[in-house]
Design a protein around this motif. Structure first.
Motif, PDB file in Angstrom:
ATOM      1  N   MET A   1      45.293  23.016  63.386  1.00  0.00           N
ATOM      2  CA  MET A   1      44.407  22.154  62.829  1.00  0.00           C
ATOM      3  C   MET A   1      45.017  20.643  62.562  1.00  0.00           C
ATOM      4  O   MET A   1      44.456  19.510  62.817  1.00  0.00           O
ATOM      5  CB  MET A   1      43.153  22.607  61.964  1.00  0.00           C
ATOM      6  N   GLU A   2      45.962  20.895  61.757  1.00  0.00           N
ATOM      7  CA  GLU A   2      46.839  19.688  61.114  1.00  0.00           C
ATOM      8  C   GLU A   2      47.323  18.799  62.326  1.00  0.00           C
ATOM      9  O   GLU A   2      47.228  17.673  62.267  1.00  0.00           O
ATOM     10  CB  GLU A   2      47.532  19.863  60.067  1.00  0.00           C
ATOM     11  N   ASN A   3      48.042  19.686  63.432  1.00  0.00           N
ATOM     12  CA  ASN A   3      48.576  18.931  64.301  1.00  0.00           C
ATOM     13  C   ASN A   3      47.763  18.307  65.096  1.00  0.00           C
ATOM     14  O   ASN A   3      48.048  17.378  65.858  1.00  0.00           O
ATOM     15  CB  ASN A   3      49.518  20.221  65.195  1.00  0.00           C
ATOM     16  N   ASP A   4      46.463  18.862  65.380  1.00  0.00           N
ATOM     17  CA  ASP A   4      45.534  18.161  66.189  1.00  0.00           C
ATOM     18  C   ASP A   4      45.264  16.790  65.553  1.00  0.00           C
ATOM     19  O   ASP A   4      44.845  15.781  66.227  1.00  0.00           O
ATOM     20  CB  ASP A   4      44.155  19.079  66.074  1.00  0.00           C
ATOM     21  N   SER A   5      44.982  16.838  64.218  1.00  0.00           N
ATOM     22  CA  SER A   5      44.558  15.604  63.523  1.00  0.00           C
ATOM     23  C   SER A   5      45.528  14.415  63.686  1.00  0.00           C
ATOM     24  O   SER A   5      45.294  13.384  63.657  1.00  0.00           O
ATOM     25  CB  SER A   5      44.186  15.926  62.074  1.00  0.00           C
ATOM     26  N   GLY A   7      47.774  14.354  66.163  1.00  0.00           N
ATOM     27  CA  GLY A   7      47.976  13.965  67.375  1.00  0.00           C
ATOM     28  C   GLY A   7      46.579  12.918  67.827  1.00  0.00           C
ATOM     29  O   GLY A   7      46.872  11.900  68.423  1.00  0.00           O
ATOM     30  N   GLU A   8      45.531  13.096  67.289  1.00  0.00           N
ATOM     31  CA  GLU A   8      44.487  12.208  67.186  1.00  0.00           C
ATOM     32  C   GLU A   8      44.774  10.723  66.627  1.00  0.00           C
ATOM     33  O   GLU A   8      44.449   9.684  67.048  1.00  0.00           O
ATOM     34  CB  GLU A   8      43.104  12.941  66.615  1.00  0.00           C
ATOM     35  N   ARG A  35      34.869   9.487  62.847  1.00  0.00           N
ATOM     36  CA  ARG A  35      35.224  11.333  62.995  1.00  0.00           C
ATOM     37  C   ARG A  35      34.912  11.607  61.553  1.00  0.00           C
ATOM     38  O   ARG A  35      34.600  12.959  61.274  1.00  0.00           O
ATOM     39  CB  ARG A  35      36.444  11.344  63.529  1.00  0.00           C
TER      40      ARG A  35
END
Length: 242
Positions: A1-5, A7-8, A35
């Motif tokens: 989840m942190e990696n997704d954030s 990346g965003e 967001r």
């Protein structure tokens, strides 16, 4: 989840970097902040407290136009507790972190009125620039959803956007607008004083259709969504006064 954030965040920064105008940059910034439930924002430098033309330091205006007009008319800037905190602290903070018990009545009024305009909760990211005055990116909404782990990402996005807009301003590439004509300034001045279109038509000896046509031209020049928004933008460009 942190990696997704993360990346965003990088994707948003990349889009901001490729923005060719202040409007394009602010559109990407607005989308990224949404967001977290942060719908309203202001990106600005912070001149000395009693600078009556402080609004010339604004780089990005995403406040509700009605709140901007209220803030200017009531001269809230010298009393804004968020501004005071940003001058002294380099750390991001939530509005509800401000010590309400130690606020002067005038400072508390600023925060209470902001809540009435749909900005009950918010975040400030102070920005201290070497050899220049401080700045801030502040973002707010009625309710926000910002976990502690997201604050460093928001801070990075805010600082990057501030620097990107400052670079455009310094290079003369910021979004500009054609100046208002003398008649348009006169008409908008009357609107700022609370006169209706019918009143203005009578005062200036015009038809109501002509007044409405002028208002359309004014909104087009200032990229304003309504008369209140046009008044705020004209005030900030010092084309009218209150």
């Amino acid at each position: 989840m942190e990696n997704d954030s993360i990346g965003e965040l990088f994707a948003a920064i990349s889009r901001i970097d490729t923005g060719r105008s202040a409007d394009a940059i602010l559109q990407e910034f607005r989308s990224a902040m949404a967001r977290y439930g942060l719908r309203h924002f202001l990106i600005t430098g912070l001149p000395v407290p009693h600078d009556t033309a402080w609004q010339r330091e604004i780089l990005g205006d995403g406040w509700p136009p009605e709140w901007s007009l209220r803030y200017l008319k009531e001269d809230h800037f010298p009393h804004d507790p968020c501004v005071a905190q940003c001058r002294h602290s380099p750390q991001p903070f939530r509005w509800n972190d401000l010590p309400a018990g130690r606020m002067l009545a005038r400072a508390k009024l600023v925060m209470d009125e902001a809540a009435e305009f749909g900005m009950r909760e918010g975040i400030c990211v102070p920005i201290h620039v070497p050899l220049a005055g401080p700045g801030v990116v502040t973002a707010a909404s009625d309710r926000i959803d910002v976990p502690a782990s997201a604050l460093p990402l928001i801070e990075t996005l805010c600082v990057h956007t501030f620097r990107r807009l400052s670079g455009l301003e310094a290079s003369g590439q910021g979004s500009g607008a054609a100046p208002l004509t003398a008649r348009e300034r006169e008409l908008l001045q009357w609107s700022a004083e609370g006169k209706s279109n019918e009143d203005i038509a009578c005062i200036l000896g015009l038809t109501r259709n002509t007044v409405e046509s002028h208002h359309r031209n004014i909104r087009g020049k200032l990229d304003a969504i309504n008369v209140s928004h046009a008044i705020v933008k004209a005030l900030r460009r010092q084309e009218i006064q209150i």
